[in-house]
Design an enzyme around this catalytic site. Sequence first.
Site, PDB file in Angstrom:
ATOM      1  N   SER A  74      40.213  28.399  37.900  1.00  0.00           N
ATOM      2  CA  SER A  74      39.695  29.308  36.863  1.00  0.00           C
ATOM      3  C   SER A  74      39.087  28.601  35.658  1.00  0.00           C
ATOM      4  O   SER A  74      38.406  29.245  34.862  1.00  0.00           O
ATOM      5  CB  SER A  74      40.807  30.221  36.359  1.00  0.00           C
ATOM      6  OG  SER A  74      40.959  31.304  37.222  1.00  0.00           O
ATOM      7  N   TYR A 199      31.265  32.566  43.292  1.00  0.00           N
ATOM      8  CA  TYR A 199      32.554  32.527  42.582  1.00  0.00           C
ATOM      9  C   TYR A 199      33.532  31.533  43.237  1.00  0.00           C
ATOM     10  O   TYR A 199      34.087  30.654  42.572  1.00  0.00           O
ATOM     11  CB  TYR A 199      33.146  33.942  42.535  1.00  0.00           C
ATOM     12  CG  TYR A 199      34.568  33.970  42.020  1.00  0.00           C
ATOM     13  CD1 TYR A 199      34.833  33.794  40.665  1.00  0.00           C
ATOM     14  CD2 TYR A 199      35.643  34.131  42.885  1.00  0.00           C
ATOM     15  CE1 TYR A 199      36.141  33.795  40.198  1.00  0.00           C
ATOM     16  CE2 TYR A 199      36.946  34.135  42.428  1.00  0.00           C
ATOM     17  CZ  TYR A 199      37.191  33.965  41.083  1.00  0.00           C
ATOM     18  OH  TYR A 199      38.480  33.943  40.617  1.00  0.00           O
ATOM     19  N   VAL A 269      44.708  27.775  38.352  1.00  0.00           N
ATOM     20  CA  VAL A 269      45.896  27.686  39.212  1.00  0.00           C
ATOM     21  C   VAL A 269      46.007  26.342  39.946  1.00  0.00           C
ATOM     22  O   VAL A 269      46.997  26.102  40.625  1.00  0.00           O
ATOM     23  CB  VAL A 269      45.990  28.857  40.229  1.00  0.00           C
ATOM     24  CG1 VAL A 269      46.297  30.164  39.544  1.00  0.00           C
ATOM     25  CG2 VAL A 269      44.744  28.956  41.099  1.00  0.00           C
TER      26      VAL A 269
HETATM   27  N1  GLN Z   1      39.930  30.948  42.654  1.00  0.00           N
HETATM   28  C1  GLN Z   1      41.144  31.500  42.114  1.00  0.00           C
HETATM   29  C2  GLN Z   1      41.263  32.960  42.510  1.00  0.00           C
HETATM   30  O1  GLN Z   1      40.267  33.596  42.621  1.00  0.00           O
HETATM   31  C3  GLN Z   1      41.145  31.333  40.614  1.00  0.00           C
HETATM   32  C4  GLN Z   1      42.381  31.878  39.988  1.00  0.00           C
HETATM   33  C5  GLN Z   1      42.917  31.094  38.837  1.00  0.00           C
HETATM   34  O2  GLN Z   1      42.754  29.887  38.674  1.00  0.00           O
HETATM   35  N2  GLN Z   1      43.682  31.798  38.042  1.00  0.00           N
HETATM   36  O3  GLN Z   1      42.299  33.492  42.718  1.00  0.00           O
END
Ligand code: GLN
Length: 315
Positions: A74, A199, A269
């Site tokens: 994220s 994304y 995350v």
């Molecule tokens: N790519 C992760 C997702 O879409 C990003 C989430 C995150 O880092 N909070 O769930």
Amino acid sequence: MAYLNSLEEANQIIPSVLDEIKTEIAPLLNKGKVANYIPELGKVDPMKFGMAVRLLDGTTYQIGDSQTNFSVQSISKVFSLTKAFGVLKDDLWKRVGKEPSGNPFNSLIQLENENGKPRNPFINAGAIVVADVICSHYDEPLNTILDFIRELANNKQLKMNIGVLQSEKKFGNRNAALAHFMKSYDNIESDVNEVLDCYFGHCSMEMNCVDLATAFLFLSNHGVHPISGKKYLSASQAKRLNALLLTCGTYDSAGEFAFKVGMPGKSGVGGGIVAIIPGLLSVSVWSPGLDKHGNSLAGTKALELFTTKTAVSIF
Ligand code: GLN
């Protein structure tokens, strides 16, 4: 305790502060939980810890695994937002809000109550709208963002982790649901799969702590990267993006993060967090074990110790 009041004092203070932090967070390294809802992320060693500080004059201080690549997840939403904000200017806020969500980053509930307009650009739904803006404006949306990240980090070698990308796609049903749902409210213009490719692609980018601290420097310098001199946002836009980082950058614990750390920051995350002090520095940390909100447990503590020990914060 020696506080940091200016760039000139950094050499005396920051190296010993980083040493102390590394020692003090060690007992926390195995306390968090490595994200495994994207299975490929679960393979990372939870004992990793790295930290890097970059000053506006380009000086770098680093400790631990600061040069090991990890999945930025994220954190990459900040880069896509910067690009989309530059393109749409304030029209962007017709498509995505600016309020903290108070909900988990991948929640669907609020989106229905608010007619397909995500609360902010840092929850997944918001970042998917931002990816859609990029898709509408560029022929090669994913490459546009990846090249933008390489430019900000001053590192042409940066790449996606293909294993993570495939894992995100395979297990990305919730993100697909968010995207389709927003499409039904006409808040996604492009083909949903194209938007999700963009994304997932930027989320699967790998960077290290030094890359991330470098890439965020423009946010500590009124939108101008202090190393290249290139302007990415106006001073007013940079101020607003930093406000969003403070209020929404660490999901539904942004209040707690502001309370403890006192810097605008963005987590992912993969266990990374990057934060900035306007006019002074950017700081990034990586420790893969997460707290229940999805923020790095030891990383949050490390940043709290950093602002406590140096007495630099935005407050
Ligand atoms: N790519 C992760 C997702 O879409 C990003 C989430 C995150 O880092 N909070 O769930």
